[in-house]
Design a protein around this motif. Structure first.
Motif, short mmCIF file in Angstrom:
data_model
loop_
_atom_site.label_atom_id
_atom_site.label_comp_id
_atom_site.label_asym_id
_atom_site.label_seq_id
_atom_site.Cartn_x
_atom_site.Cartn_y
_atom_site.Cartn_z
N SER A 1 0.84 -1.19 0.00
CA SER A 1 0.00 0.00 0.00
C SER A 1 0.88 1.24 0.00
O SER A 1 2.07 1.18 0.32
N VAL A 2 0.25 2.33 -0.37
CA VAL A 2 0.92 3.62 -0.40
C VAL A 2 -0.02 4.63 0.23
O VAL A 2 -1.23 4.61 -0.02
N ALA A 3 0.53 5.52 1.03
CA ALA A 3 -0.28 6.56 1.66
C ALA A 3 0.29 7.93 1.33
O ALA A 3 1.51 8.15 1.42
N GLN A 4 -0.57 8.81 0.94
CA GLN A 4 -0.20 10.21 0.76
C GLN A 4 -1.06 10.99 1.74
O GLN A 4 -2.25 11.19 1.52
N PRO A 5 -0.48 11.43 2.84
CA PRO A 5 -1.28 11.97 3.94
C PRO A 5 -1.89 13.33 3.69
O PRO A 5 -2.82 13.73 4.40
N GLU A 6 -1.39 14.03 2.70
CA GLU A 6 -1.90 15.39 2.44
C GLU A 6 -2.73 15.41 1.16
O GLU A 6 -2.27 14.99 0.11
N ASP A 7 -3.96 15.92 1.28
CA ASP A 7 -4.78 16.08 0.08
C ASP A 7 -4.25 17.21 -0.79
O ASP A 7 -4.32 17.16 -2.01
N GLN A 8 -3.74 18.25 -0.12
CA GLN A 8 -3.27 19.41 -0.85
C GLN A 8 -2.06 20.01 -0.14
O GLN A 8 -1.98 20.00 1.09
N VAL A 9 -1.14 20.48 -0.95
CA VAL A 9 0.04 21.19 -0.44
C VAL A 9 0.08 22.55 -1.13
O VAL A 9 -0.02 22.63 -2.36
N ASN A 10 0.21 23.58 -0.33
CA ASN A 10 0.28 24.95 -0.85
C ASN A 10 1.68 25.49 -0.60
O ASN A 10 2.20 25.37 0.51
N VAL A 11 2.26 26.10 -1.62
CA VAL A 11 3.60 26.66 -1.46
C VAL A 11 3.73 27.89 -2.35
O VAL A 11 3.06 27.98 -3.40
N ALA A 12 4.53 28.83 -1.93
CA ALA A 12 4.77 30.03 -2.73
C ALA A 12 5.85 29.76 -3.77
O ALA A 12 6.79 28.98 -3.53
N GLU A 13 5.70 30.37 -4.91
CA GLU A 13 6.70 30.20 -5.97
C GLU A 13 8.08 30.59 -5.45
O GLU A 13 8.23 31.59 -4.75
N GLY A 14 9.06 29.77 -5.79
CA GLY A 14 10.42 30.02 -5.36
C GLY A 14 10.79 29.31 -4.06
O GLY A 14 11.98 29.17 -3.75
N ASN A 15 9.78 28.88 -3.32
CA ASN A 15 10.05 28.16 -2.07
C ASN A 15 10.24 26.67 -2.35
O ASN A 15 9.74 26.15 -3.35
N PRO A 16 10.91 25.98 -1.44
CA PRO A 16 11.03 24.52 -1.62
C PRO A 16 9.69 23.85 -1.35
O PRO A 16 8.87 24.35 -0.59
N LEU A 17 9.50 22.71 -2.01
CA LEU A 17 8.26 21.96 -1.79
C LEU A 17 8.57 20.51 -1.44
O LEU A 17 9.60 19.95 -1.86
N THR A 18 7.67 19.94 -0.65
CA THR A 18 7.74 18.52 -0.32
C THR A 18 6.35 17.93 -0.40
O THR A 18 5.41 18.50 0.16
N VAL A 19 6.23 16.82 -1.10
CA VAL A 19 4.98 16.07 -1.15
C VAL A 19 5.27 14.71 -0.54
O VAL A 19 6.15 13.99 -1.00
N LYS A 20 4.51 14.36 0.48
CA LYS A 20 4.85 13.18 1.28
C LYS A 20 4.23 11.89 0.77
O LYS A 20 3.12 11.90 0.22
N SER B 1 -3.46 8.11 -2.90
CA SER B 1 -4.69 8.83 -3.20
C SER B 1 -4.46 10.16 -3.92
O SER B 1 -5.40 10.82 -4.32
N GLY B 2 -3.19 10.52 -4.08
CA GLY B 2 -2.87 11.75 -4.80
C GLY B 2 -2.80 12.95 -3.89
O GLY B 2 -3.51 13.05 -2.88
N THR B 3 -1.91 13.87 -4.22
CA THR B 3 -1.78 15.14 -3.50
C THR B 3 -1.81 16.27 -4.53
O THR B 3 -1.03 16.26 -5.49
N ARG B 4 -2.70 17.20 -4.29
CA ARG B 4 -2.77 18.35 -5.20
C ARG B 4 -1.78 19.40 -4.72
O ARG B 4 -1.82 19.83 -3.56
N LEU B 5 -0.88 19.77 -5.61
CA LEU B 5 0.11 20.81 -5.30
C LEU B 5 -0.36 22.12 -5.92
O LEU B 5 -0.63 22.17 -7.13
N LEU B 6 -0.43 23.15 -5.10
CA LEU B 6 -0.81 24.48 -5.58
C LEU B 6 0.33 25.43 -5.28
O LEU B 6 0.67 25.67 -4.12
N VAL B 7 0.93 25.95 -6.34
CA VAL B 7 2.03 26.91 -6.18
C VAL B 7 1.48 28.28 -6.53
O VAL B 7 1.04 28.53 -7.66
N ARG B 8 1.50 29.18 -5.56
CA ARG B 8 0.95 30.51 -5.79
C ARG B 8 2.07 31.47 -6.18
O ARG B 8 3.20 31.36 -5.69
N PRO B 9 1.73 32.42 -7.05
CA PRO B 9 2.77 33.34 -7.55
C PRO B 9 3.32 34.23 -6.42
O PRO B 9 2.63 34.51 -5.45
#
Lengths: 115, 114
Positions: free
Chosen positions: B3-22, B106-114
């Motif tokens: 099995s695989v688990a992705q604990p976050e439905d959505q990750v929000n990050v500002a452009e230029g910042n580092p991102l992590t999707v678990k 289950s997938g994680t939606r990544l939203l990068v805001r300008p």
């Protein structure tokens, strides 16, 4: 130069109808898959074929019948369509030789809407 | 069962910042792990995979993933996020039977805001 192609891209039909989705890959792969993505975006395997032979049937209703006329094609026929069949169906393929950990290549998906 | 688990439905990050999707996984043998990205109304695109060897795997579009056996994790990372990275990300593990099907999170939606 499309690697994995599916037709049609969109399919809208009435309950009770029978429809088919076609998949073709030009990558020379010998294993092909059908996945279903539901409205919550959850992806689940349905079928897998290796060299035209069925190797996975994941508790899919027998209204769904895959057919692989050759290694490059895997079609999905669905009888007596139900509302719950509405989803996006993805075809994928993988090269078996050279390692069992080769990644799968996915088609663009077919969005099926049953009214 | 794998099995695989992705604990976050959505990750929000500002452009230029580092991102992590678990992503965390559960397998009985050696894990073969994959990351895929799905842009709106598109199919899944392969990003990277872990088979064996270095714990840090580099992939497409500047993404990398860190395999951690003790924590059974395979987190996706990028040092500097782009608005165009906004998409749905799937972690997957290869099945241990002969089908080699992919078992997806289950997938994680990544939203990068300008």
């Amino acid at each position: 130069d499309t690697a994995v192609s599916q037709t049609p891209k969109y399919l809208v039909t009435q309950m009770g109808n029978d429809k088919s989705i076609k998949c073709e890959q030009n990558l020379g792969h010998d294993t092909m898959y059908w996945y279903k993505q539901d409205s919550k975006k959850f992806l689940k395997i349905m079928f897998s074929y290796n060299n035209k032979e069925l190797i996975i049937n994941e508790t899919v209703p027998n209204r769904f019948s895959p057919k692989s006329p050759d290694k490059a094609h895997l079609n999905l026929h669905i009888n007596s369509l139900e509302l719950g069949d509405s989803a996006v169906y993805f075809c994928a393929s993988r090269r078996t030789g050279g390692g069992s950990y080769n990644e799968q290549f996915f088609g663009p998906g077919t969005r099926l809407t049953v009214l | 069962a794998q099995s695989v688990a992705q604990p976050e439905d959505q990750v929000n990050v500002a452009e230029g910042n580092p991102l992590t999707v678990k992503c965390t996984y559960s397998v009985s043998g050696n894990p073969y792990l994959f990351w895929y990205v799905q842009y709106p109304n598109r199919g899944l695109q392969f990003l990277l995979k872990y088979i064996t060897g270095d714990n840090l795997v580099k992939g497409s579009y500047g993404f990398e993933a860190e395999f951690n056996k003790s924590q059974t994790s395979f987190h996706l990372k990028k040092p500097s996020a782009l608005v165009s990275d906004s998409a749905l990300y799937f972690c997957a593990v290869r099945a241990e039977d002969s089908s080699y099907k992919l078992i997806f999170g289950s997938g994680t939606r990544l939203l990068v805001r300008p």
